[in-house]
Design an enzyme around this catalytic site. Sequence first.
Site, PDB file in Angstrom:
ATOM      1  N   GLU A  88      30.555  60.786  47.112  1.00 20.25           N
ATOM      2  CA  GLU A  88      29.726  60.514  48.292  1.00 20.25           C
ATOM      3  C   GLU A  88      28.565  61.500  48.406  1.00 20.25           C
ATOM      4  O   GLU A  88      27.580  61.232  49.096  1.00 20.25           O
ATOM      5  CB  GLU A  88      30.605  60.577  49.553  1.00 20.25           C
ATOM      6  CG  GLU A  88      29.941  60.043  50.805  1.00 20.25           C
ATOM      7  CD  GLU A  88      30.873  60.041  52.011  1.00 20.25           C
ATOM      8  OE1 GLU A  88      32.096  60.199  51.834  1.00 20.25           O
ATOM      9  OE2 GLU A  88      30.373  59.872  53.133  1.00 20.25           O
ATOM     10  N   ARG A 131      29.418  45.370  57.626  1.00 20.37           N
ATOM     11  CA  ARG A 131      29.523  46.495  58.555  1.00 20.37           C
ATOM     12  C   ARG A 131      28.285  46.681  59.409  1.00 20.37           C
ATOM     13  O   ARG A 131      28.378  46.934  60.605  1.00 20.37           O
ATOM     14  CB  ARG A 131      29.818  47.771  57.764  1.00 20.37           C
ATOM     15  CG  ARG A 131      31.222  47.735  57.222  1.00 20.37           C
ATOM     16  CD  ARG A 131      31.566  48.967  56.442  1.00 20.37           C
ATOM     17  NE  ARG A 131      32.975  48.851  56.042  1.00 20.37           N
ATOM     18  CZ  ARG A 131      33.573  49.669  55.214  1.00 20.37           C
ATOM     19  NH1 ARG A 131      32.917  50.679  54.685  1.00 20.37           N
ATOM     20  NH2 ARG A 131      34.830  49.502  54.913  1.00 20.37           N
TER      21      ARG A 131
END
Lengths: 112, 567
Positions: B377, B289
Amino acid sequence: MSQSAILRIQRGHPGEPSFEQDFEVLFDSGQSLLDGLRQIRARHDPTLAFRYSCINANACKECMMKLDGKTVYACTARLESRVMLVAPLPNKTLVRDLLTAVSPGDEVLDTD
Amino acid sequence: MSASRHLSADVLVIGAGGAGMYAALEAHRQGAKVLLVDRSLIGRGGSTVMAQMTVAAAMGGACPDHWQHHLTDTLAAGRGLCEPVLAKIVCEQGVECIAQLDEWGVGWARFEDRYSQVHAPGHDRARCVYVDFLNTGPAVARTLRTRLVRTPEIRRIGELAVTDLVLRDGRCCGAMALHLPSGAAVSLQANAVIVATGGLTRLYRRNSGSANSGGDGYALALRAGAELVDMEFVQFFPIGHLAPRLIGMDPIMWDPFRYKLGGRLLNAHMEEFTERYGTPENGQYRITRDLATYAITKEVAAGRGSPHGGAWLSFQHLDEASLRQAFGPVIDRLARNGIDLTRTPIEVAPIAHYHMGGIAVDERMRTGVNGLFGAGEAIGGSNGANRLSGNAITEALVFGRLAGAQAASFAKAIRHAAPAQPWQGDGPERDWLANRRHRPSINCAALIEQLQAIMADDVGPFRTADGLARAQLRLSEILAAIGDSPPGGIDGYDAELLDWLDLRQMLLVARCVTEAAILRTESRGAHQREDHPGLDDTWQEHLAIRICGGKLSLNRQAIGALERLSA
């Protein structure tokens, strides 16, 4: 190419007569009703209440409302250059403006 | 205090995405009385439900595998900044959690009697399970939610936005929350609190997340005295949908298309370009990414971007039958948006997707604040400078389960040991939230858009000292404009009040990202400084952030140091 739509929004608080208010929003082809409502909050009237979480993905299913008398998700209904009638779901308890009570009963805190 | 404005539990879980729901289930299983709250609807408002993609775990479905291979890939993707202890927990326990979800009926795709697993970028083999078609996140969220609904002892309350954690005698003893439908200030007392509020994608103009991911958990923990780490590492998803306008679809939907079908990433001249930046694709989707984001952004800067400022992604080499076989009903949804992949390419561009940084925790999900835990997260450290694809749902499940178990055991110890009167819900935290008088003179919805523009323009995938300084100044101007007490009356669903409360937390978190990005004078993973290209080995350290004397204080911290948090 930018076009313009008039969103005629049914507003108000529970227990009070509702009123209609017109907002002009500019949009590019393909933009959603939710895009238009968010634009109203940022540019014209930050008090306008409606419910959404996921913005674009149609995953949260929170933005259900009436458009021209039909039940839609605001995130998948498209803006068109005309007068569009936007109203809260009539079969749910009104909280404010376009926002209605949709939580399952056992997930609601009753603060009265 | 009326009973409905002060709630008590052993364990309070803030946030009802994948991590929070799993934490609540596990804390209950360990015997705790659990209260699960979310600012939106339970199981709907977070990022989990939006994940269309895949979940990494060494299930050995497609080929032999072991969690240690998964760990090797996770650490490599993290560019030297992963906390090895946390990364190991994800990879090792991920296997059990995926199997548990399977037992609970999530419906992982299968090939004959084995898990069907795809080979996602950054992995050494096919390791990612999924639910067809593009239904991974909704299936995970629905499975956990169904378990919750069948566990009526767990109290679930939606539309409750937590505004501050509450500490008494150095221990986290609950939180204050705004009850959105009524506007009431509600106190939530608990012996242990788990922050599972997800990430911060809402800080950016173009993002793949939900409007609820404004980083509020980072702000809650920081204000309560906890430490944040790696805040400069915001993951941009390289091929977010850019044009034509597509509605009713997750903007990161092209990733699973690329897993299954390859596809070609092209510039304005319809040439493949990633090899120019060191990673040829050759029809395979293997580029990580951070590198793909770099390649696309550089190509656009060189004047070779697609019309809307991204890259073309083409599947034109495929016929309709192959597309339908791979994605069935999704092809119809694309057709309703006027997109025929056999005829035209679409445009993609980097889009804020995930946050590697977060609350510092040890291997038991404990923050440095007694009684405060983190999960999902919301915590930092396990992904270092760049998260491996497929690890987000895995960590939500693993850290959620672990935090639930640890918080339950902590709460039990407190209940047995402490004769002290629990917090009764009063104090300055309640007064601050309950006493709202003035109407705002500013449009906070517009200021949130300003903040998103500042972050996107100057604290995005590419950063410079000048841009970061400009962002810092502009953020401080917004901070000065909003004042320090919440506006509004006592109405239900006061959208202006919620915007103000969100902006307060978003500003604090945006400042953390910006200040850490200013200090880190190197380029690593998702943090790329145009003025400091390349890795600097002396920077193989975390930047840890705390509030000291009302100000943000940033310090370098060695890898492995998180273990000493509660020592």
